[in-house]
Design a protein around this motif. Structure first.
Motif, PDB file in Angstrom:
ATOM      1  N   THR A  15       1.070  -1.363   0.019  1.00 18.33           N
ATOM      2  CA  THR A  15       0.154   0.445   0.351  1.00 18.33           C
ATOM      3  C   THR A  15       0.802   1.137  -0.258  1.00 18.33           C
ATOM      4  N   SER A  16       1.855   0.912   0.183  1.00 13.29           N
ATOM      5  CA  SER A  16       2.857   2.439   0.478  1.00 13.29           C
ATOM      6  C   SER A  16       3.556   2.616  -0.900  1.00 13.29           C
ATOM      7  N   VAL A  17       2.886   2.206  -1.925  1.00 14.71           N
ATOM      8  CA  VAL A  17       3.284   2.327  -3.266  1.00 14.71           C
ATOM      9  C   VAL A  17       2.277   3.869  -3.349  1.00 14.71           C
ATOM     10  N   VAL A  18       0.908   3.854  -3.207  1.00 12.81           N
ATOM     11  CA  VAL A  18       0.389   4.913  -3.474  1.00 12.81           C
ATOM     12  C   VAL A  18       0.580   6.299  -2.479  1.00 12.81           C
ATOM     13  N   THR A  19       0.928   7.185  -2.935  1.00 11.50           N
ATOM     14  CA  THR A  19       1.453   8.168  -2.331  1.00 11.50           C
ATOM     15  C   THR A  19       0.336   9.414  -2.577  1.00 11.50           C
ATOM     16  N   ALA A  20      -0.741   9.597  -3.457  1.00 10.61           N
ATOM     17  CA  ALA A  20      -1.818  10.702  -4.241  1.00 10.61           C
ATOM     18  C   ALA A  20      -2.885  10.021  -4.587  1.00 10.61           C
ATOM     19  N   ASP A  21      -3.587  10.628  -5.353  1.00  8.18           N
ATOM     20  CA  ASP A  21      -4.857  10.454  -5.654  1.00  8.18           C
ATOM     21  C   ASP A  21      -4.747   9.939  -7.233  1.00  8.18           C
ATOM     22  N   ILE A  22      -4.867   8.496  -7.791  1.00  4.49           N
ATOM     23  CA  ILE A  22      -5.169   7.651  -8.156  1.00  4.49           C
ATOM     24  C   ILE A  22      -5.154   8.162  -9.682  1.00  4.49           C
ATOM     25  N   THR A  23      -4.602   8.796 -10.638  1.00  2.22           N
ATOM     26  CA  THR A  23      -4.922   9.098 -12.560  1.00  2.22           C
ATOM     27  C   THR A  23      -5.338   8.012 -12.810  1.00  2.22           C
ATOM     28  N   PRO A  24      -5.498   8.519 -13.972  1.00  2.00           N
ATOM     29  CA  PRO A  24      -4.960   6.459 -15.281  1.00  2.00           C
ATOM     30  C   PRO A  24      -3.303   7.081 -15.383  1.00  2.00           C
ATOM     31  N   GLU A  25      -3.029   8.212 -14.946  1.00  2.00           N
ATOM     32  CA  GLU A  25      -1.511   8.263 -15.421  1.00  2.00           C
ATOM     33  C   GLU A  25      -0.731   7.595 -14.537  1.00  2.00           C
ATOM     34  N   ILE A  26      -1.140   8.091 -13.267  1.00  2.00           N
ATOM     35  CA  ILE A  26      -0.213   7.078 -11.665  1.00  2.00           C
ATOM     36  C   ILE A  26      -0.645   5.496 -11.856  1.00  2.00           C
ATOM     37  N   ALA A  27      -2.069   5.543 -11.934  1.00  2.00           N
ATOM     38  CA  ALA A  27      -2.332   3.880 -11.879  1.00  2.00           C
ATOM     39  C   ALA A  27      -1.231   2.972 -13.636  1.00  2.00           C
ATOM     40  N   ILE A 141      -9.074  -1.126  -9.405  1.00  4.86           N
ATOM     41  CA  ILE A 141      -8.417  -0.447  -8.195  1.00  4.86           C
ATOM     42  C   ILE A 141      -8.311  -0.266  -6.867  1.00  4.86           C
ATOM     43  N   PHE A 142      -8.361  -1.209  -6.158  1.00  2.72           N
ATOM     44  CA  PHE A 142      -8.567  -1.012  -4.394  1.00  2.72           C
ATOM     45  C   PHE A 142      -7.026  -0.810  -3.776  1.00  2.72           C
ATOM     46  N   PRO A 143      -6.799   0.924  -3.486  1.00  2.00           N
ATOM     47  CA  PRO A 143      -5.370   1.191  -2.979  1.00  2.00           C
ATOM     48  C   PRO A 143      -5.131   0.796  -1.414  1.00  2.00           C
ATOM     49  N   ASN A 144      -6.433  -0.225  -1.150  1.00  6.50           N
ATOM     50  CA  ASN A 144      -5.768  -0.441   0.252  1.00  6.50           C
ATOM     51  C   ASN A 144      -7.623  -1.598   0.871  1.00  6.50           C
ATOM     52  N   ALA A 145      -6.076  -2.912   0.593  1.00  7.45           N
ATOM     53  CA  ALA A 145      -7.473  -3.911   0.746  1.00  7.45           C
ATOM     54  C   ALA A 145      -6.659  -5.181   2.355  1.00  7.45           C
ATOM     55  N   GLN A 146      -7.088  -5.048   3.353  1.00 10.62           N
ATOM     56  CA  GLN A 146      -6.926  -6.363   4.043  1.00 10.62           C
ATOM     57  C   GLN A 146      -6.852  -7.460   3.886  1.00 10.62           C
ATOM     58  N   ILE A 147      -5.843  -8.202   3.465  1.00  9.07           N
ATOM     59  CA  ILE A 147      -5.864  -9.221   2.330  1.00  9.07           C
ATOM     60  C   ILE A 147      -6.306 -10.471   4.068  1.00  9.07           C
ATOM     61  N   VAL A 148      -7.455 -11.211   3.561  1.00  7.60           N
ATOM     62  CA  VAL A 148      -7.550 -12.504   3.982  1.00  7.60           C
ATOM     63  C   VAL A 148      -7.233 -13.776   3.103  1.00  7.60           C
ATOM     64  N   ALA A 149      -6.303 -14.243   3.944  1.00  9.07           N
ATOM     65  CA  ALA A 149      -5.882 -15.540   3.109  1.00  9.07           C
ATOM     66  C   ALA A 149      -6.053 -17.249   4.194  1.00  9.07           C
ATOM     67  N   ARG A 150      -6.296 -17.996   3.436  1.00 12.51           N
ATOM     68  CA  ARG A 150      -6.308 -19.374   4.452  1.00 12.51           C
ATOM     69  C   ARG A 150      -6.468 -20.444   2.751  1.00 12.51           C
ATOM     70  N   GLU A 151      -5.873 -21.375   3.119  1.00 11.64           N
ATOM     71  CA  GLU A 151      -5.562 -22.707   2.487  1.00 11.64           C
ATOM     72  C   GLU A 151      -6.851 -23.208   2.507  1.00 11.64           C
ATOM     73  N   SER A 152      -7.531 -23.455   1.564  1.00 13.25           N
ATOM     74  CA  SER A 152      -8.484 -23.917   0.991  1.00 13.25           C
ATOM     75  C   SER A 152      -8.827 -25.478  -0.017  1.00 13.25           C
ATOM     76  N   ASN A 153     -10.020 -26.244   0.511  1.00 12.95           N
ATOM     77  CA  ASN A 153      -9.979 -27.562  -0.374  1.00 12.95           C
ATOM     78  C   ASN A 153     -10.291 -27.251  -1.919  1.00 12.95           C
ATOM     79  N   THR A 154     -10.419 -27.075  -2.994  1.00 16.18           N
ATOM     80  CA  THR A 154     -10.770 -26.682  -4.094  1.00 16.18           C
ATOM     81  C   THR A 154     -10.808 -27.924  -5.389  1.00 16.18           C
TER      82      THR A 154
END
Length: 192
Positions: A15-27, A141-154
């Motif tokens: 998330t530290s890479v996001v330092t300003a409003d994300i315009t298409p150019e920044i994206a 684009i989601f600049p700040n998402a808390q990631i909740v991950a787990r192992e899952s039988n698929t």
């Protein structure tokens, strides 16, 4: 008109890479940096990709004299992109679940080869910026998402089930979600 169908590419970054409003150019800059860093999910299992936005919570306030609502308080719903990674490398597993990729070690030329993963010993909170491209070339684009991950039988394999809990950015002026057409971003076009 867009439909935002399916999923073509999922990238992530700190998330530290996001330092300003994300315009298409920044994206474009952020997406190309994630590609260069190889911060890309290489496999989304089956039909597990989705973005869900829960319905807003609405509380009506009634006028005691006539029993009618005279105002409402509305709390927006939660936004959660989610997917299962069907095939992955150890780096991706560590990036999504915490812990660390384990190197072979020793003194041989292959001592830095990554050969496994170990789970963190304590609680970890992982926040990532997510860049998700649909089949019809719309970036979510989601600049700040808390990631909740787990192992899952698929389907007889152990996948990594990932859910991104979209949060407010800690950077002033940055929205919690952006949608841009790739034609405006131009991140997949080689320059030169």
């Amino acid at each position: 008109m867009i439909s935002a169908v399916g999923i073509k590419k999922i990238l992530y970054a700190d998330t530290s890479v996001v330092t300003a409003d994300i315009t298409p150019e920044i994206a474009k800059t952020l997406i190309q940096a994630a590609i260069t860093a190889k911060n890309e999910v290489q496999n989304v299992h089956g039909e597990t990709w989705q973005i869900e936005e829960s319905e807003a919570s609405v509380t009506g306030h009634k006028n005691q004299l006539n029993g009618q609502n005279y105002r409402y308080d509305t709390t927006p719903g939660d936004i959660t992109p989610s997917f299962s990674i069907g095939q992955y490398d150890w780096k991706t597993k560590a990036d999504m679940m915490g812990g660390e990729a384990v190197k072979k070690g020793g003194s041989g030329a292959d001592k830095d080869e990554v050969v496994g993963w170990k789970r963190p010993t304590g609680k970890v909170v992982i926040n990532k910026a997510l860049f998700c491209l649909t089949d019809d070339y719309v970036w979510f684009i989601f600049p700040n998402a808390q990631i909740v991950a787990r192992e899952s039988n698929t389907d007889k394999a152990i996948a990594i089930a990932v859910k991104g809990l979209v949060q407010t950015s800690k950077v002033a002026g940055v929205s919690s979600e952006y949608n841009y057409e790739e034609s405006a971003v131009g991140s997949l076009v080689a320059e030169g």
